[in-house]
Design an enzyme around this catalytic site. Structure first.
Site, PDB file in Angstrom:
ATOM      1  N   GLU A 226       0.824  -1.214   0.000  1.00 44.01           N
ATOM      2  CA  GLU A 226       0.000   0.000   0.000  1.00 44.01           C
ATOM      3  C   GLU A 226       0.854   1.258   0.000  1.00 44.01           C
ATOM      4  O   GLU A 226       1.404   1.659   1.026  1.00 44.01           O
ATOM      5  CB  GLU A 226      -0.945   0.001   1.209  1.00 44.01           C
ATOM      6  CG  GLU A 226      -1.868  -1.204   1.276  1.00 44.01           C
ATOM      7  CD  GLU A 226      -2.827  -1.286   0.110  1.00 44.01           C
ATOM      8  OE1 GLU A 226      -3.198  -0.245  -0.468  1.00 44.01           O
ATOM      9  OE2 GLU A 226      -3.215  -2.419  -0.245  1.00 44.01           O
TER      10      GLU A 226
ATOM     11  N   GLU B  59      -6.464   4.511   7.140  1.00 50.56           N
ATOM     12  CA  GLU B  59      -5.849   4.007   5.903  1.00 50.56           C
ATOM     13  C   GLU B  59      -5.800   2.484   5.899  1.00 50.56           C
ATOM     14  O   GLU B  59      -6.042   1.854   4.855  1.00 50.56           O
ATOM     15  CB  GLU B  59      -4.447   4.584   5.725  1.00 50.56           C
ATOM     16  CG  GLU B  59      -3.795   4.190   4.411  1.00 50.56           C
ATOM     17  CD  GLU B  59      -4.552   4.679   3.190  1.00 50.56           C
ATOM     18  OE1 GLU B  59      -4.849   3.844   2.296  1.00 50.56           O
ATOM     19  OE2 GLU B  59      -4.855   5.884   3.112  1.00 50.56           O
TER      20      GLU B  59
ATOM     21  N   GLU C  72     -10.545  -2.167   0.244  1.00 50.72           N
ATOM     22  CA  GLU C  72     -10.114  -2.292  -1.149  1.00 50.72           C
ATOM     23  C   GLU C  72      -9.652  -3.712  -1.468  1.00 50.72           C
ATOM     24  O   GLU C  72      -9.977  -4.249  -2.525  1.00 50.72           O
ATOM     25  CB  GLU C  72      -9.008  -1.289  -1.456  1.00 50.72           C
ATOM     26  CG  GLU C  72      -9.508   0.141  -1.492  1.00 50.72           C
ATOM     27  CD  GLU C  72      -8.415   1.153  -1.809  1.00 50.72           C
ATOM     28  OE1 GLU C  72      -7.224   0.759  -1.878  1.00 50.72           O
ATOM     29  OE2 GLU C  72      -8.753   2.333  -1.992  1.00 50.72           O
TER      30      GLU C  72
END
Length: 131
Positions: free
Chosen positions: A37, A78, A85
């Site tokens: 990420e 996050e 996601e």
């Protein structure tokens, strides 16, 4: 009386083994976030810079805590966004309006937390240097 739900074979029963497994899974998650990420890596670099700065900028323990907490919360949001996601991508890489919405909502959560963090840091900075 309804029947007792069948326990999941994936749920642990407790004890020290559960705690050690939870720690291991958490560290795997952090490693995955750092490895895969880019946004998390960028925010982690900011955290590494901002957390020490909080001790300079904050004039009280409360201010330092609030500054650090806001930065940590960006990382937490996050991580949650990245989890959404990843799950959406695991379900389908095809365009789907609900999966797209889930990703957009996660992204919006990160944006709001970033804006809130900026507001906190600006407010503390103004009170430190201009008041």
């Amino acid at each position: 009386m309804p029947p007792t739900p069948h326990p999941s074979p994936y749920k642990s029963t407790g004890g020290l083994r559960r705690i050690l497994n939870a720690l291991r899974y958490s560290l795997q998650g952090l490693r995955a976030a750092i490895q895969y990420e880019a946004a998390f890596r960028q925010e982690l670099v900011l955290a590494i810079l901002l957390i020490p700065a909080a001790f300079f900028l904050g004039r009280s323990t409360d201010e330092v805590f609030i500054l650090i907490a806001s930065v940590i919360l960006v990382l937490v949001v996050e991580l949650l966004n990245s989890a959404i996601e990843a799950l959406a991508d695991a379900l389908s890489v095809e365009t789907h309006p609900l999966l797209g919405r889930a990703k957009d909502l996660g992204s919006a959560a990160v944006m709001l937390m970033l804006l809130f963090t900026i507001a906190i840091w600006v407010a503390v900075g103004i009170s430190r240097f201009l008041m």
